[in-house]
Motif scaffolding. Structure first.
Motif, PDB file in Angstrom:
ATOM      1  N   ILE A 163      -9.470   4.569  -4.409  1.00 16.04           N
ATOM      2  CA  ILE A 163     -10.265   3.796  -3.453  1.00 16.04           C
ATOM      3  C   ILE A 163     -10.637   2.446  -4.044  1.00 16.04           C
ATOM      4  O   ILE A 163     -10.578   1.404  -3.359  1.00 16.04           O
ATOM      5  N   LYS A 164     -11.022   2.418  -5.320  1.00  8.19           N
ATOM      6  CA  LYS A 164     -11.355   1.143  -5.966  1.00  8.19           C
ATOM      7  C   LYS A 164     -10.150   0.208  -5.996  1.00  8.19           C
ATOM      8  O   LYS A 164     -10.285  -1.013  -5.801  1.00  8.19           O
ATOM      9  N   LYS A 165      -8.969   0.774  -6.238  1.00 10.79           N
ATOM     10  CA  LYS A 165      -7.750  -0.044  -6.241  1.00 10.79           C
ATOM     11  C   LYS A 165      -7.508  -0.643  -4.859  1.00 10.79           C
ATOM     12  O   LYS A 165      -7.140  -1.830  -4.728  1.00 10.79           O
ATOM     13  N   LEU A 166      -7.719   0.154  -3.799  1.00  9.99           N
ATOM     14  CA  LEU A 166      -7.547  -0.358  -2.442  1.00  9.99           C
ATOM     15  C   LEU A 166      -8.546  -1.474  -2.155  1.00  9.99           C
ATOM     16  O   LEU A 166      -8.196  -2.499  -1.533  1.00  9.99           O
ATOM     17  N   GLU A 167      -9.760  -1.275  -2.589  1.00  8.33           N
ATOM     18  CA  GLU A 167     -10.780  -2.296  -2.338  1.00  8.33           C
ATOM     19  C   GLU A 167     -10.440  -3.601  -3.059  1.00  8.33           C
ATOM     20  O   GLU A 167     -10.667  -4.688  -2.516  1.00  8.33           O
ATOM     21  N   ARG A 168      -9.845  -3.489  -4.230  1.00  4.13           N
ATOM     22  CA  ARG A 168      -9.416  -4.710  -4.925  1.00  4.13           C
ATOM     23  C   ARG A 168      -8.288  -5.393  -4.157  1.00  4.13           C
ATOM     24  O   ARG A 168      -8.233  -6.619  -4.059  1.00  4.13           O
ATOM     25  N   GLN A 169      -7.367  -4.595  -3.634  1.00  2.00           N
ATOM     26  CA  GLN A 169      -6.263  -5.163  -2.862  1.00  2.00           C
ATOM     27  C   GLN A 169      -6.766  -5.835  -1.581  1.00  2.00           C
ATOM     28  O   GLN A 169      -6.286  -6.916  -1.195  1.00  2.00           O
ATOM     29  N   MET A 210       0.848  -1.190   0.000  1.00  2.00           N
ATOM     30  CA  MET A 210       0.000   0.000   0.000  1.00  2.00           C
ATOM     31  C   MET A 210       0.887   1.244   0.000  1.00  2.00           C
ATOM     32  O   MET A 210       1.758   1.384   0.863  1.00  2.00           O
ATOM     33  N   GLU A 211       0.705   2.126  -0.971  1.00  2.00           N
ATOM     34  CA  GLU A 211       1.519   3.325  -1.100  1.00  2.00           C
ATOM     35  C   GLU A 211       1.028   4.412  -0.132  1.00  2.00           C
ATOM     36  O   GLU A 211      -0.150   4.414   0.289  1.00  2.00           O
ATOM     37  N   GLY A 218      -9.934  -6.844  -1.074  1.00  2.00           N
ATOM     38  CA  GLY A 218     -10.886  -7.904  -1.415  1.00  2.00           C
ATOM     39  C   GLY A 218     -12.258  -7.671  -0.827  1.00  2.00           C
ATOM     40  O   GLY A 218     -13.038  -8.623  -0.687  1.00  2.00           O
ATOM     41  N   ALA A 219     -12.549  -6.408  -0.470  1.00  2.00           N
ATOM     42  CA  ALA A 219     -13.857  -6.092   0.103  1.00  2.00           C
ATOM     43  C   ALA A 219     -14.095  -4.596  -0.041  1.00  2.00           C
ATOM     44  O   ALA A 219     -13.152  -3.807  -0.205  1.00  2.00           O
ATOM     45  N   SER A 220     -15.351  -4.187   0.059  1.00  2.00           N
ATOM     46  CA  SER A 220     -15.697  -2.769  -0.014  1.00  2.00           C
ATOM     47  C   SER A 220     -15.268  -2.063   1.266  1.00  2.00           C
ATOM     48  O   SER A 220     -15.435  -2.599   2.382  1.00  2.00           O
ATOM     49  N   LEU A 221     -14.719  -0.877   1.106  1.00  2.00           N
ATOM     50  CA  LEU A 221     -14.314  -0.070   2.255  1.00  2.00           C
ATOM     51  C   LEU A 221     -15.357   0.999   2.571  1.00  2.00           C
ATOM     52  O   LEU A 221     -15.412   1.481   3.714  1.00  2.00           O
ATOM     53  N   PHE A 222     -16.125   1.394   1.566  1.00  2.00           N
ATOM     54  CA  PHE A 222     -17.158   2.411   1.739  1.00  2.00           C
ATOM     55  C   PHE A 222     -18.454   1.938   1.095  1.00  2.00           C
ATOM     56  O   PHE A 222     -18.441   1.274   0.043  1.00  2.00           O
ATOM     57  N   ASP A 223     -19.579   2.289   1.728  1.00  2.00           N
ATOM     58  CA  ASP A 223     -20.890   2.151   1.099  1.00  2.00           C
ATOM     59  C   ASP A 223     -21.202   3.483   0.432  1.00  2.00           C
ATOM     60  O   ASP A 223     -21.167   4.538   1.101  1.00  2.00           O
ATOM     61  N   ARG A 224     -21.487   3.459  -0.854  1.00  2.00           N
ATOM     62  CA  ARG A 224     -21.728   4.692  -1.596  1.00  2.00           C
ATOM     63  C   ARG A 224     -23.165   4.703  -2.111  1.00  2.00           C
ATOM     64  O   ARG A 224     -23.634   3.711  -2.677  1.00  2.00           O
ATOM     65  N   THR A 225     -23.821   5.815  -1.914  1.00  2.00           N
ATOM     66  CA  THR A 225     -25.097   6.068  -2.560  1.00  2.00           C
ATOM     67  C   THR A 225     -25.035   7.462  -3.159  1.00  2.00           C
ATOM     68  O   THR A 225     -24.027   8.166  -3.012  1.00  2.00           O
ATOM     69  N   SER A 226     -26.082   7.865  -3.840  1.00  4.80           N
ATOM     70  CA  SER A 226     -26.105   9.210  -4.419  1.00  4.80           C
ATOM     71  C   SER A 226     -26.161  10.287  -3.349  1.00  4.80           C
ATOM     72  O   SER A 226     -25.886  11.466  -3.624  1.00  4.80           O
TER      73      SER A 226
END
Length: 304
Positions: free
Chosen positions: A36-42, A1-2, A44-52
């Protein structure tokens, strides 16, 4: 992780808003999303729940945050401390010396110091022995290499940097001039020319220009000299004798003066002084360089 990934994640946790996070970090909003998407791939799970309408941490995101934050704060503190120290070296340092042979050690240390801290300024000046502590107390000097002893409550005293054999400057026609060496007891049969100055500590004068021999005999006192060259001239004119480092003969030659070594006097010690209230990282670093240069290249070697 950078590191940039950690900072992006922690900032988004604080803001819970992608646009505000992007503005704080100076990034495009799309770049924040990518990180954030790259971190979640690393992970292996969602870190944030996103809605509009809202962004919220997931339980795994909270666990990651709680694990990363203390370490990140420690790293940031270390970086800030390093920056503070670096800024401390960027300002000027004023260094004094009281003899040319100690001045050589100061100049060598200044070259090393500026090589390590290119933005630093070093100002070097000679300090006259008729007021050895005046410039320091007037806040004109931060660090000084000078003759010991010094015992003052407002002046910090470092260790001895080097010591030089002691000699006696005598008129060329004086009986002592023919001797291979002299004794401290011989001073009772000569007139001593001391340094003169109201601000010279008496204990310093007693150590360099004694008023009695070790056996208790009084040593006649002649005219005082306000400056070192004046003392050399008075000796050359036959007004008396004066103790000095043997090195003085190389730097203050006079056709009417001979310097004879003592065979029983202790050497003259030279050490570092700085104001107790103004000790800084610059002072400590420069003092260490003086100790290193004086130990690696003795002043007598540097002068040939």
């Amino acid at each position: 992780m950078e590191r940039y990934e950690i900072e992006t994640f922690l900032t988004l946790v604080e803001e819970l808003h992608f646009r505000r996070t992007a503005e704080r970090l100076g990034l495009a909003q799309g770049r924040v999303s990518q990180i954030i998407k790259k971190l979640e791939r690393q992970i292996g799970a969602s870190l944030f729940d996103r809605t509009s309408r809202r962004v919220a941490l997931t339980p795994i995101g909270r666990q990651l945050h709680d694990g990363l934050l203390p370490a990140h704060q420690q790293i940031q503190w270390a970086v800030d401390q390093a920056r503070t120290v670096a800024r401390g070296f960027a300002g000027p340092i004023r260094v004094g010396f009281s003899a040319p042979w100690s001045g050589e050690a100061v100049i060598q240390a200044a070259d090393l110091y500026q090589g390590r801290h290119p933005d630093a300024e070093v100002h070097i000046r000679e300090v006259q022995l008729n007021d050895p502590l005046g410039p320091m107390r007037a806040d004109e000097i931060d660090l000084q290499l000078t003759e010991f002893p010094i015992r003052e409550p407002d002046i910090a005293v470092g260790t001895v940097v080097f010591a030089e054999p002691r000699g006696l400057m005598v008129p060329a026609r004086h009986p002592f001039a023919e001797r291979p060496s002299v004794s401290v007891e011989d001073l009772a049969r000569a007139t001593l020319i001391p340094m003169a100055g109201e601000r010279i500590p008496q204990y310093w004068l007693d150590a360099i220009y004694p008023r009695r021999t070790p056996s208790g005999l009084p040593i006649p006192q002649g005219p005082g000299a306000a400056f070192w060259q004046e003392a050399v001239s008075l000796v050359g004119a036959g007004k008396g004798v004066s103790p000095a480092s043997l090195k003085a003969a190389r730097y203050y030659s006079h056709p009417g003066v001979v310097t004879v070594p003592f065979h029983d006097a202790p050497p003259i010690e030279y050490g570092l002084l700085w104001p107790v209230s103004r000790e800084t990282a610059r002072v400590r670093a420069f003092a260490e360089l003086i100790r290193q240069t004086a130990g690696a290249v003795r002043p007598d070697e540097a002068s040939g």
